[in-house]
Design a protein around this motif. Structure first.
Motif, short mmCIF file in Angstrom:
data_model
loop_
_atom_site.label_atom_id
_atom_site.label_comp_id
_atom_site.label_asym_id
_atom_site.label_seq_id
_atom_site.Cartn_x
_atom_site.Cartn_y
_atom_site.Cartn_z
N ALA A 181 15.83 59.38 19.99
CA ALA A 181 16.60 59.91 21.11
C ALA A 181 18.09 59.69 20.85
O ALA A 181 18.49 58.64 20.33
N SER A 182 18.91 60.66 21.20
CA SER A 182 20.36 60.53 21.05
C SER A 182 20.91 59.57 22.10
O SER A 182 20.46 59.54 23.25
N VAL A 183 21.90 58.76 21.69
CA VAL A 183 22.59 57.84 22.58
C VAL A 183 24.07 58.25 22.57
O VAL A 183 24.73 58.16 21.53
N THR A 184 24.58 58.68 23.73
CA THR A 184 25.91 59.29 23.77
C THR A 184 26.70 58.74 24.96
O THR A 184 26.16 58.63 26.06
N PRO A 185 27.96 58.40 24.78
CA PRO A 185 28.78 57.98 25.93
C PRO A 185 29.11 59.17 26.81
O PRO A 185 29.20 60.30 26.33
N PRO A 186 29.30 58.96 28.10
CA PRO A 186 29.56 60.09 28.99
C PRO A 186 30.89 60.78 28.74
O PRO A 186 31.06 61.94 29.13
N ASP A 187 31.84 60.09 28.12
CA ASP A 187 33.16 60.68 27.88
C ASP A 187 33.40 60.93 26.40
O ASP A 187 34.52 60.79 25.90
N ALA A 188 32.36 61.30 25.66
CA ALA A 188 32.48 61.53 24.22
C ALA A 188 33.56 62.57 23.93
O ALA A 188 33.68 63.58 24.63
N SER A 189 34.34 62.30 22.87
CA SER A 189 35.42 63.22 22.51
C SER A 189 35.67 63.15 21.01
O SER A 189 35.33 62.17 20.35
N ALA A 190 36.28 64.20 20.48
CA ALA A 190 36.60 64.26 19.06
C ALA A 190 37.52 63.11 18.68
O ALA A 190 38.43 62.75 19.42
N GLY A 191 37.26 62.52 17.51
CA GLY A 191 38.10 61.44 17.02
C GLY A 191 37.79 60.08 17.58
O GLY A 191 38.44 59.09 17.21
#
Length: 409
Positions: free
Chosen positions: A89-99
């Motif tokens: 399963a993917s684990v991703t922060p809610p405010d993911a952004s480039a860089g």
């Protein structure tokens, strides 16, 4: 015979330089290879690894793998559920952004909120919410569905380019409130680059900032963090301070003590890497990287001089190190060491990793599905019955992770 030497039970207690080269090792082959669910060139899948315990309450330990350069350096992480590590399963922060470079550091956390599920930590090294590229640490809370809820922690002294959370350490429950605690390193977070360590009690949002007295600048305290068994506390290394580190006692973390890391004969000690009670006396031994050494545990923390760890022919230093459960039945923990070819160049092959039994000769780890690159051994961890080794340069930098069954020798 490494651990026995440390305990004073072997024919030698400190090997002479002529004795430090180990003979050619038998091979221990990987059983499986994991590639990124969404492979990309130069994403560095396996750039961070963490056995995070049982985050979903199914009775099996789980594995977290990061790819900090994935997706225009946004970064990514995936949870592999035990026991077979096939459910992803993917684990991703809610405010993911480039860089953002999410997944640069990963760590188990213990149970931060006291709900009975194990939680996890992940660093976004270049997060710019608090300041440009200041970094941030995300707390991911376990539950029946895995790691689905998160909170964010930023430095109390945010600075541009600081990379908050450069090192992470799970501490257990230091204050006895039923929630586990953790530490985050902030080695570049003040104007003088003296560094600091932030102690978080459970899921409380505000940390206790720990900084040794007498720093003059550029010590970069918090560059590395290794938890000891309470009340021995926490060891924090700096970038330019070795052979020395600081120990923050668990019972009084605000009173750190300088911790010399000296060996006999003298060795190049780069950084604290892992700690465990090898001899069952209740005090953790400290394992360092560079020219690796073991420092005996005591009520006042690890003590010098440390015992040099023999290395294989041609290897000068190692980059990764950890302890493994007893594999040969002698009641003593084993060592797992790995070198990166950029640290110890070896002709005609890539990086290497070895299991060092306490009472026998080293066993070399061999990957499957392709020759190792220079980055084999770039990351090490354990999850359930698996020993996990990363090779972040595989497939044009997309990266790969190898699974080895926990050995019985």
């Amino acid at each position: 015979m490494i651990a026995l030497a440390l305990l004073g039970c072997a024919p030698f207690s400190n090997p002479s330089p002529a004795d430090t080269a180990a003979p050619a090792a038998p091979a221990w082959g990987a059983e499986r290879r994991l590639d990124a669910p969404a492979p990309q060139d130069d994403a560095r899948f396996g750039g961070a690894l963490a056995g995070v315990g049982d985050v979903d309450g199914d009775g099996h330990d789980d594995l977290l793998i990061g790819a900090p350069e994935h997706g225009d350096q946004q970064g990514a992480a995936w949870l592999y559920r035990g026991p077979e590590l096939t459910d992803v399963a993917s684990v991703t922060p809610p405010d993911a952004s480039a860089g953002q470079r999410f997944g640069h550091r990963l760590s188990r956390a213990g149970d931060l909120d006291g709900d009975g599920y194990q939680d996890a930590l992940a660093t976004a090294l270049a997060d710019s919410d608090a300041a440009n590229l200041a970094g941030a640490v995300y707390l991911f809370f376990g539950g029946a569905e895995g790691l689905t809820r998160s909170e964010k922690r930023s430095s109390p002294e945010p600075a541009s380019g600081a990379g908050y959370g450069f090192a992470l350490a799970a501490l257990g429950d230091w204050d006895g409130d039923g929630r586990d605690d953790f530490a985050a390193g902030d080695p570049y977070g003040d104007a003088a680059r003296s560094g600091a360590v932030d102690l978080y009690y459970g899921d409380d949002p505000d940390p206790v900032r720990l900084r040794p007295e007498g720093l003059t600048g550029e010590e970069n305290v918090g560059y590395s963090l290794v938890a000891l068994s309470a009340p021995e506390g926490l060891v924090a290394g700096g970038l330019w301070t070795l052979p020395a580190a600081w120990r923050f006692p668990g019972e009084d973390p605000g009173a750190p003590a300088l911790l010399p890391l000296e060996t006999d004969p003298a060795a190049t000690v780069r950084s604290p890497a892992a700690a465990a009670d090898m001899d069952g006396d209740g005090y953790d031994e400290l394992l360092t990287i560079g020219e690796p050494a073991l420092f005996p545990g005591s009520p006042d923390g690890p003590t010098s001089p440390g015992v040099s760890v023999p290395l294989a022919d041609g290897v000068v230093e190692i980059r990764q190190a950890m302890f493994l459960p007893d594999a040969d039945g002698d009641g003593v923990l084993e060592l797992l060491l790995a070198n990166h070819q950029s640290i110890s160049p070896l002709p005609d092959r890539g990086g290497r990793a070895w299991l060092h039994p306490s009472g026998g000769e080293p066993v070399e780890l061999e990957p499957v599905g392709g020759d190792p690159t220079a980055c084999f051994g770039d990351g090490l961890t354990a999850a359930g019955a698996w020993v996990v080794v990363a090779d972040t340069c595989q497939e044009r930098g997309a990266g790969a992770v190898y699974l080895f069954s926990t050995p019985t020798l």
